[in-house]
Design a protein around this motif. Structure first.
Motif, PDB file in Angstrom:
ATOM      1  N   GLU A  92      -9.774  10.489  10.514  1.00 26.46           N
ATOM      2  CA  GLU A  92      -9.923  11.865  11.008  1.00 26.46           C
ATOM      3  C   GLU A  92      -8.610  12.632  11.008  1.00 26.46           C
ATOM      4  N   ARG A  93      -7.572  12.063  10.420  1.00 30.98           N
ATOM      5  CA  ARG A  93      -6.285  12.763  10.376  1.00 30.98           C
ATOM      6  C   ARG A  93      -6.397  14.052   9.569  1.00 30.98           C
ATOM      7  N   THR A  94      -5.485  14.941   9.808  1.00 34.48           N
ATOM      8  CA  THR A  94      -5.394  16.167   9.036  1.00 34.48           C
ATOM      9  C   THR A  94      -3.933  16.561   8.921  1.00 34.48           C
ATOM     10  N   GLY A  95      -3.656  17.636   8.204  1.00 34.33           N
ATOM     11  CA  GLY A  95      -2.286  18.082   8.060  1.00 34.33           C
ATOM     12  C   GLY A  95      -1.406  17.081   7.339  1.00 34.33           C
ATOM     13  N   LEU A  96      -0.116  17.102   7.664  1.00 37.64           N
ATOM     14  CA  LEU A  96       0.853  16.240   6.995  1.00 37.64           C
ATOM     15  C   LEU A  96       0.540  14.758   7.220  1.00 37.64           C
ATOM     16  N   GLU A  97       0.031  14.422   8.395  1.00 38.76           N
ATOM     17  CA  GLU A  97      -0.299  13.026   8.688  1.00 38.76           C
ATOM     18  C   GLU A  97      -1.358  12.509   7.711  1.00 38.76           C
ATOM     19  N   ALA A  98      -2.357  13.329   7.404  1.00 40.85           N
ATOM     20  CA  ALA A  98      -3.392  12.936   6.457  1.00 40.85           C
ATOM     21  C   ALA A  98      -2.812  12.790   5.053  1.00 40.85           C
ATOM     22  N   LEU A  99      -1.973  13.730   4.654  1.00 35.24           N
ATOM     23  CA  LEU A  99      -1.382  13.682   3.321  1.00 35.24           C
ATOM     24  C   LEU A  99      -0.478  12.469   3.147  1.00 35.24           C
ATOM     25  N   GLU A 100       0.260  12.114   4.183  1.00 34.30           N
ATOM     26  CA  GLU A 100       1.131  10.942   4.089  1.00 34.30           C
ATOM     27  C   GLU A 100       0.323   9.650   4.071  1.00 34.30           C
ATOM     28  N   ALA A 101      -0.760   9.606   4.838  1.00 38.42           N
ATOM     29  CA  ALA A 101      -1.644   8.437   4.795  1.00 38.42           C
ATOM     30  C   ALA A 101      -2.292   8.318   3.427  1.00 38.42           C
ATOM     31  N   ALA A 102      -2.663   9.447   2.843  1.00 40.49           N
ATOM     32  CA  ALA A 102      -3.262   9.444   1.509  1.00 40.49           C
ATOM     33  C   ALA A 102      -2.254   8.980   0.465  1.00 40.49           C
ATOM     34  N   ASN A 103      -1.003   9.397   0.613  1.00 39.88           N
ATOM     35  CA  ASN A 103       0.054   8.962  -0.296  1.00 39.88           C
ATOM     36  C   ASN A 103       0.155   7.438  -0.294  1.00 39.88           C
ATOM     37  N   GLU A 104       0.130   6.837   0.896  1.00 38.15           N
ATOM     38  CA  GLU A 104       0.208   5.377   0.996  1.00 38.15           C
ATOM     39  C   GLU A 104      -1.049   4.713   0.444  1.00 38.15           C
ATOM     40  N   ALA A 105      -2.198   5.328   0.702  1.00 38.85           N
ATOM     41  CA  ALA A 105      -3.461   4.765   0.211  1.00 38.85           C
ATOM     42  C   ALA A 105      -3.510   4.780  -1.313  1.00 38.85           C
ATOM     43  N   HIS A 106      -3.078   5.887  -1.911  1.00 43.15           N
ATOM     44  CA  HIS A 106      -2.997   5.974  -3.382  1.00 43.15           C
ATOM     45  C   HIS A 106      -2.115   4.856  -3.921  1.00 43.15           C
ATOM     46  N   ARG A 107      -0.917   4.738  -3.372  1.00 40.12           N
ATOM     47  CA  ARG A 107       0.044   3.734  -3.852  1.00 40.12           C
ATOM     48  C   ARG A 107      -0.533   2.325  -3.758  1.00 40.12           C
ATOM     49  N   ASP A 108      -1.102   1.987  -2.613  1.00 40.71           N
ATOM     50  CA  ASP A 108      -1.612   0.636  -2.415  1.00 40.71           C
ATOM     51  C   ASP A 108      -2.803   0.349  -3.317  1.00 40.71           C
ATOM     52  N   PHE A 109      -3.683   1.349  -3.502  1.00 39.68           N
ATOM     53  CA  PHE A 109      -4.868   1.136  -4.334  1.00 39.68           C
ATOM     54  C   PHE A 109      -4.472   0.879  -5.782  1.00 39.68           C
ATOM     55  N   VAL A 110      -3.571   1.683  -6.328  1.00 37.34           N
ATOM     56  CA  VAL A 110      -3.222   1.503  -7.739  1.00 37.34           C
ATOM     57  C   VAL A 110      -2.453   0.213  -7.967  1.00 37.34           C
ATOM     58  N   GLN A 111      -1.675  -0.223  -6.979  1.00 38.54           N
ATOM     59  CA  GLN A 111      -0.967  -1.492  -7.126  1.00 38.54           C
ATOM     60  C   GLN A 111      -1.934  -2.676  -7.088  1.00 38.54           C
ATOM     61  N   ARG A 112      -2.998  -2.575  -6.281  1.00 35.54           N
ATOM     62  CA  ARG A 112      -3.983  -3.654  -6.204  1.00 35.54           C
ATOM     63  C   ARG A 112      -4.923  -3.663  -7.406  1.00 35.54           C
ATOM     64  N   HIS A 113      -5.161  -2.496  -7.987  1.00 33.15           N
ATOM     65  CA  HIS A 113      -6.202  -2.381  -9.012  1.00 33.15           C
ATOM     66  C   HIS A 113      -5.656  -1.737 -10.283  1.00 33.15           C
ATOM     67  N   ARG A 114      -4.600  -2.297 -10.802  1.00 27.71           N
ATOM     68  CA  ARG A 114      -3.966  -1.695 -11.986  1.00 27.71           C
ATOM     69  C   ARG A 114      -4.926  -1.642 -13.170  1.00 27.71           C
ATOM     70  N   ASP A 115      -5.716  -2.703 -13.392  1.00 27.65           N
ATOM     71  CA  ASP A 115      -6.652  -2.698 -14.518  1.00 27.65           C
ATOM     72  C   ASP A 115      -7.702  -1.607 -14.366  1.00 27.65           C
ATOM     73  N   ARG A 116      -8.208  -1.422 -13.148  1.00 29.56           N
ATOM     74  CA  ARG A 116      -9.170  -0.342 -12.908  1.00 29.56           C
ATOM     75  C   ARG A 116      -8.525   1.014 -13.165  1.00 29.56           C
ATOM     76  N   LEU A 117      -7.291   1.172 -12.690  1.00 33.54           N
ATOM     77  CA  LEU A 117      -6.592   2.437 -12.874  1.00 33.54           C
ATOM     78  C   LEU A 117      -6.389   2.727 -14.354  1.00 33.54           C
ATOM     79  N   ARG A 118      -5.963   1.723 -15.130  1.00 32.05           N
ATOM     80  CA  ARG A 118      -5.726   1.947 -16.554  1.00 32.05           C
ATOM     81  C   ARG A 118      -7.031   2.305 -17.260  1.00 32.05           C
ATOM     82  N   ALA A 119      -8.107   1.593 -16.936  1.00 28.22           N
ATOM     83  CA  ALA A 119      -9.398   1.914 -17.550  1.00 28.22           C
ATOM     84  C   ALA A 119      -9.812   3.340 -17.210  1.00 28.22           C
TER      85      ALA A 119
END
Length: 212
Positions: A92-119
């Motif tokens: 339920e975050r919003t504002g900068l807190e939401a954007l920073e959480a999203a930044n971390e979520a993006h980073r962690d997801f692509v590192q865990r799922h590089r093959d999915r990301l490349r596809a």
């Protein structure tokens, strides 16, 4: 390679028809991800995908209607997995807190799922073809990402955290464009320090939103 071992623990004879259908489609999507990562779009034929998944080309056609249908399903699955992970991290975050959480979520997801990301990126660039059958899927996903980010920025403006003069849509386009570009560079050049790049994006994002 995509891990499909957990999908085979229950014998097919004990599954319902719906379960067998879901398993077959999941296996074929996993096979498509593997083949896109190893032989590209041209090599990821229905025949190759069916054989890689342990089925036939005919079954792949039956489930997806053709190669474009399978690729649309692949994009929907990867997009949905990413969005589920993103929203569970942001909550339920919003504002900068939401954007920073999203930044971390993006980073962690692509590192865990590089093959999915490349596809996903391979198919995203395939959507540039004027005759692409899955361009609308890519466009909708990207639009949803930008709209969500813009909503977070507006939420921060409502609380006074982010200045009112900031154009939420413009900033969302820029922040999302940075994410897409950094991930593309990382997929092509593995020497790029992804964590450092995401940290830089976080710093730049704060500056863009008047949080210097």
């Amino acid at each position: 390679m995509t891990d499909r071992s957990s999908q085979t623990t229950v014998p097919d004879s004990r599954r319902t028809q719906a379960e067998r259908t879901a398993l077959a489609e999941s296996r074929m999507i996993g096979a498509a991800i593997d083949l896109l990562n190893t032989v590209g779009v041209s090599g990821a034929t229905l025949k190759a995908i069916g054989e890689e998944a342990g089925y036939s080309r005919g079954l792949a056609t039956h489930h997806f209607g053709g190669k474009a249908g399978l690729f649309r399903s692949l994009l929907r699955e990867v997009h949905a997995a990413f969005l589920e992970d993103l929203h569970s991290r942001v909550g339920e975050r919003t504002g900068l807190e939401a954007l920073e959480a999203a930044n971390e979520a993006h980073r962690d997801f692509v590192q865990r799922h590089r093959d999915r990301l490349r596809a996903m990126y391979i198919l995203w660039f395939g959507a540039l073809d004027p005759g692409s059958d899955f361009k609308p899927n890519v466009a909708r996903f990207m639009a949803r990402q930008r709209e969500t980010m813009a909503d977070w920025i507006r939420g921060g403006q409502a609380t006074g955290e982010i200045p009112d003069h900031v154009d939420a849509n413009r900033m969302a386009r820029q922040i999302y464009g940075n994410l897409v570009g950094v991930n593309l560079q990382w997929l092509i050049d593995a020497s790029l320090n992804l964590s450092e790049a995401y940290a830089d994006m976080r710093t730049d994002m704060r500056c863009l939103l008047g949080q210097t």
